[in-house]
Design a protein around this motif. Structure first.
Motif, PDB file in Angstrom:
ATOM      1  N   ALA A  60       0.918  -1.178   0.089  1.00 20.43           N
ATOM      2  CA  ALA A  60       0.008  -0.044  -0.009  1.00 20.43           C
ATOM      3  C   ALA A  60       0.961   1.300   0.044  1.00 20.43           C
ATOM      4  O   ALA A  60       2.113   1.139   0.487  1.00 20.43           O
ATOM      5  N   SER A  61       0.264   2.393  -0.695  1.00 19.87           N
ATOM      6  CA  SER A  61       1.179   3.576  -0.785  1.00 19.87           C
ATOM      7  C   SER A  61       0.362   4.766  -0.109  1.00 19.87           C
ATOM      8  O   SER A  61      -1.024   4.948  -0.639  1.00 19.87           O
ATOM      9  N   ALA A  62       0.768   5.447   0.834  1.00 18.92           N
ATOM     10  CA  ALA A  62       0.165   6.637   1.292  1.00 18.92           C
ATOM     11  C   ALA A  62      -0.177   7.721   0.252  1.00 18.92           C
ATOM     12  O   ALA A  62      -1.186   8.182   0.135  1.00 18.92           O
ATOM     13  N   LEU A  63       0.594   7.732  -0.506  1.00 18.05           N
ATOM     14  CA  LEU A  63       0.683   8.861  -1.509  1.00 18.05           C
ATOM     15  C   LEU A  63      -0.589   8.299  -2.627  1.00 18.05           C
ATOM     16  O   LEU A  63      -1.356   9.237  -3.015  1.00 18.05           O
ATOM     17  N   ALA A  64      -0.589   7.046  -2.889  1.00 21.21           N
ATOM     18  CA  ALA A  64      -1.722   6.647  -3.816  1.00 21.21           C
ATOM     19  C   ALA A  64      -2.998   6.895  -3.303  1.00 21.21           C
ATOM     20  O   ALA A  64      -4.088   7.354  -3.852  1.00 21.21           O
ATOM     21  N   ILE A  65      -3.068   6.616  -1.801  1.00 17.51           N
ATOM     22  CA  ILE A  65      -4.424   6.815  -1.171  1.00 17.51           C
ATOM     23  C   ILE A  65      -4.837   7.964  -1.346  1.00 17.51           C
ATOM     24  O   ILE A  65      -5.976   8.524  -1.391  1.00 17.51           O
ATOM     25  N   LEU A  66      -3.936   8.800  -0.681  1.00 18.72           N
ATOM     26  CA  LEU A  66      -4.120  10.488  -0.673  1.00 18.72           C
ATOM     27  C   LEU A  66      -4.600  11.035  -1.892  1.00 18.72           C
ATOM     28  O   LEU A  66      -5.531  12.013  -2.132  1.00 18.72           O
ATOM     29  N   LEU A  67      -3.744  10.898  -2.946  1.00 22.60           N
ATOM     30  CA  LEU A  67      -3.733  11.268  -4.374  1.00 22.60           C
ATOM     31  C   LEU A  67      -5.224  11.012  -4.887  1.00 22.60           C
ATOM     32  O   LEU A  67      -6.109  12.011  -5.450  1.00 22.60           O
ATOM     33  N   LEU A  68      -5.686   9.848  -4.828  1.00 20.82           N
ATOM     34  CA  LEU A  68      -7.025   9.334  -5.453  1.00 20.82           C
ATOM     35  C   LEU A  68      -7.992   9.557  -4.612  1.00 20.82           C
ATOM     36  O   LEU A  68      -9.147   9.884  -5.253  1.00 20.82           O
ATOM     37  N   ALA A  69      -7.845   9.660  -3.243  1.00 19.96           N
ATOM     38  CA  ALA A  69      -9.058  10.184  -2.406  1.00 19.96           C
ATOM     39  C   ALA A  69      -9.324  11.400  -2.719  1.00 19.96           C
ATOM     40  O   ALA A  69     -10.544  11.980  -2.892  1.00 19.96           O
ATOM     41  N   GLN A  70      -8.438  12.263  -3.026  1.00 22.67           N
ATOM     42  CA  GLN A  70      -8.563  13.755  -3.282  1.00 22.67           C
ATOM     43  C   GLN A  70      -9.352  13.969  -4.612  1.00 22.67           C
ATOM     44  O   GLN A  70     -10.115  14.772  -4.801  1.00 22.67           O
ATOM     45  N   THR A  71      -8.856  13.090  -5.520  1.00 25.82           N
ATOM     46  CA  THR A  71      -9.371  13.063  -6.946  1.00 25.82           C
ATOM     47  C   THR A  71     -10.987  12.677  -6.950  1.00 25.82           C
ATOM     48  O   THR A  71     -11.707  13.322  -7.680  1.00 25.82           O
ATOM     49  N   MET A  72     -11.068  11.536  -6.171  1.00 25.57           N
ATOM     50  CA  MET A  72     -12.621  11.175  -6.085  1.00 25.57           C
ATOM     51  C   MET A  72     -13.347  11.815  -5.410  1.00 25.57           C
ATOM     52  O   MET A  72     -14.531  12.173  -5.728  1.00 25.57           O
ATOM     53  N   ARG A  73     -13.039  12.899  -4.380  1.00 23.74           N
ATOM     54  CA  ARG A  73     -13.885  13.645  -3.568  1.00 23.74           C
ATOM     55  C   ARG A  73     -14.298  14.944  -4.513  1.00 23.74           C
ATOM     56  O   ARG A  73     -15.238  15.571  -4.585  1.00 23.74           O
ATOM     57  N   SER A  74     -13.694  15.010  -5.656  1.00 26.11           N
ATOM     58  CA  SER A  74     -13.803  16.026  -6.297  1.00 26.11           C
ATOM     59  C   SER A  74     -14.648  15.757  -7.647  1.00 26.11           C
ATOM     60  O   SER A  74     -15.161  16.362  -8.442  1.00 26.11           O
ATOM     61  N   PHE A  75     -15.120  14.340  -7.681  1.00 25.48           N
ATOM     62  CA  PHE A  75     -15.916  13.662  -8.718  1.00 25.48           C
ATOM     63  C   PHE A  75     -17.589  14.105  -8.373  1.00 25.48           C
ATOM     64  O   PHE A  75     -17.690  14.308  -7.195  1.00 25.48           O
ATOM     65  N   PRO A  76     -18.199  14.410  -9.410  1.00 25.45           N
ATOM     66  CA  PRO A  76     -19.470  15.130  -9.187  1.00 25.45           C
ATOM     67  C   PRO A  76     -20.376  13.911  -8.539  1.00 25.45           C
ATOM     68  O   PRO A  76     -20.433  12.607  -8.854  1.00 25.45           O
ATOM     69  N   LYS A  77     -20.945  14.148  -7.399  1.00 23.99           N
ATOM     70  CA  LYS A  77     -21.766  13.189  -6.737  1.00 23.99           C
ATOM     71  C   LYS A  77     -23.037  12.878  -7.330  1.00 23.99           C
ATOM     72  O   LYS A  77     -23.741  11.805  -7.258  1.00 23.99           O
ATOM     73  N   GLU A  78     -23.463  13.888  -8.292  1.00 23.60           N
ATOM     74  CA  GLU A  78     -24.767  13.564  -9.168  1.00 23.60           C
ATOM     75  C   GLU A  78     -24.704  12.330 -10.015  1.00 23.60           C
ATOM     76  O   GLU A  78     -25.531  11.564 -10.170  1.00 23.60           O
ATOM     77  N   VAL A  79     -23.318  12.280 -10.605  1.00 20.63           N
ATOM     78  CA  VAL A  79     -22.995  10.959 -11.627  1.00 20.63           C
ATOM     79  C   VAL A  79     -23.085   9.880 -10.759  1.00 20.63           C
ATOM     80  O   VAL A  79     -23.662   8.919 -11.262  1.00 20.63           O
ATOM     81  N   LEU A  80     -22.487   9.695  -9.404  1.00 24.82           N
ATOM     82  CA  LEU A  80     -22.436   8.732  -8.739  1.00 24.82           C
ATOM     83  C   LEU A  80     -23.876   8.157  -8.364  1.00 24.82           C
ATOM     84  O   LEU A  80     -24.417   7.214  -8.375  1.00 24.82           O
ATOM     85  N   GLU A  81     -24.762   9.036  -7.911  1.00 22.80           N
ATOM     86  CA  GLU A  81     -26.109   9.029  -7.708  1.00 22.80           C
ATOM     87  C   GLU A  81     -26.935   8.670  -8.709  1.00 22.80           C
ATOM     88  O   GLU A  81     -27.873   7.422  -8.582  1.00 22.80           O
ATOM     89  N   ALA A  82     -26.791   9.077  -9.926  1.00 21.90           N
ATOM     90  CA  ALA A  82     -27.405   8.585 -11.114  1.00 21.90           C
ATOM     91  C   ALA A  82     -27.036   6.864 -11.367  1.00 21.90           C
ATOM     92  O   ALA A  82     -27.960   6.342 -11.846  1.00 21.90           O
ATOM     93  N   ALA A  83     -25.778   6.551 -11.129  1.00 18.58           N
ATOM     94  CA  ALA A  83     -25.384   5.265 -11.502  1.00 18.58           C
ATOM     95  C   ALA A  83     -26.028   4.544 -10.554  1.00 18.58           C
ATOM     96  O   ALA A  83     -26.440   3.360 -10.705  1.00 18.58           O
ATOM     97  N   ARG A  84     -26.111   4.770  -9.191  1.00 15.36           N
ATOM     98  CA  ARG A  84     -26.860   4.057  -8.269  1.00 15.36           C
ATOM     99  C   ARG A  84     -28.065   3.917  -8.534  1.00 15.36           C
ATOM    100  O   ARG A  84     -28.828   2.727  -8.289  1.00 15.36           O
ATOM    101  N   MET A  85     -28.741   4.870  -8.776  1.00 16.11           N
ATOM    102  CA  MET A  85     -30.290   4.792  -9.313  1.00 16.11           C
ATOM    103  C   MET A  85     -30.420   3.767 -10.411  1.00 16.11           C
ATOM    104  O   MET A  85     -31.707   3.332 -10.672  1.00 16.11           O
TER     105      MET A  85
END
Length: 145
Positions: free
Chosen positions: A77-102
């Motif tokens: 595991a890499s802390a850099l990978a987790i931190l970088l990807l988590a910050q990128t995913m947090r900026s992803f639009p939640k509406e798109v994720l909610e549409a996929a879940r629906m």
């Protein structure tokens, strides 16, 4: 050839574990999630030389000295990978994720079919960083042999 194999395997494993952990931190709330995230961020500040002797003792007790697995295990595991990807995913639009879940997509499908394609640039740059870092590692393989 060994360096190439170790570098490729470590890169793939760190991208996979980083992607899964980052998705968990970005999309799910659980007790102590901020504390765990902060601890992961703090591990990024600890140089590998500090944990090299405990890692060596663990690898020696497992009987893996002078093996390719011994070079891969401490780099799962890499802390850099987790931190970088988590910050990128947090900026992803939640509406798109909610549409996929629906539409009936589960978390696994949302991650691989919705989020992952949008992370191609981030994953490519992270893969290059991980690969070069693993390729340039000299002292750990020397210690194990």
């Amino acid at each position: 050839a060994n360096t190439l194999v170790v570098s490729v395997v470590v890169t793939v494993i760190q991208l996979f574990t980083g992607l899964l952990a980052a998705y968990a931190f970005a999309r799910w709330r659980f007790p102590g999630d901020r504390l765990v995230y902060a601890l992961i961020a703090l591990t990024w500040l600890v140089p590998f030389q500090v944990v090299m002797i405990p890692n060596y003792l663990l690898i020696a007790r497992m009987g893996l000295l002078d093996s390719v697995a011994a070079q891969i295990l401490p780099n799962f595991a890499s802390a850099l990978a987790i931190l970088l990807l988590a910050q990128t995913m947090r900026s992803f639009p939640k509406e798109v994720l909610e549409a996929a879940r629906m539409d009936g997509a589960g978390h696994w499908r949302v991650l691989w079919e919705v989020v992952m394609p949008s992370l191609r640039g981030t994953l490519a740059s992270l893969a290059i960083l991980i690969f070069i870092s693993t390729w340039n590692e000299y002292f750990w393989p020397l210690l194990l042999s």
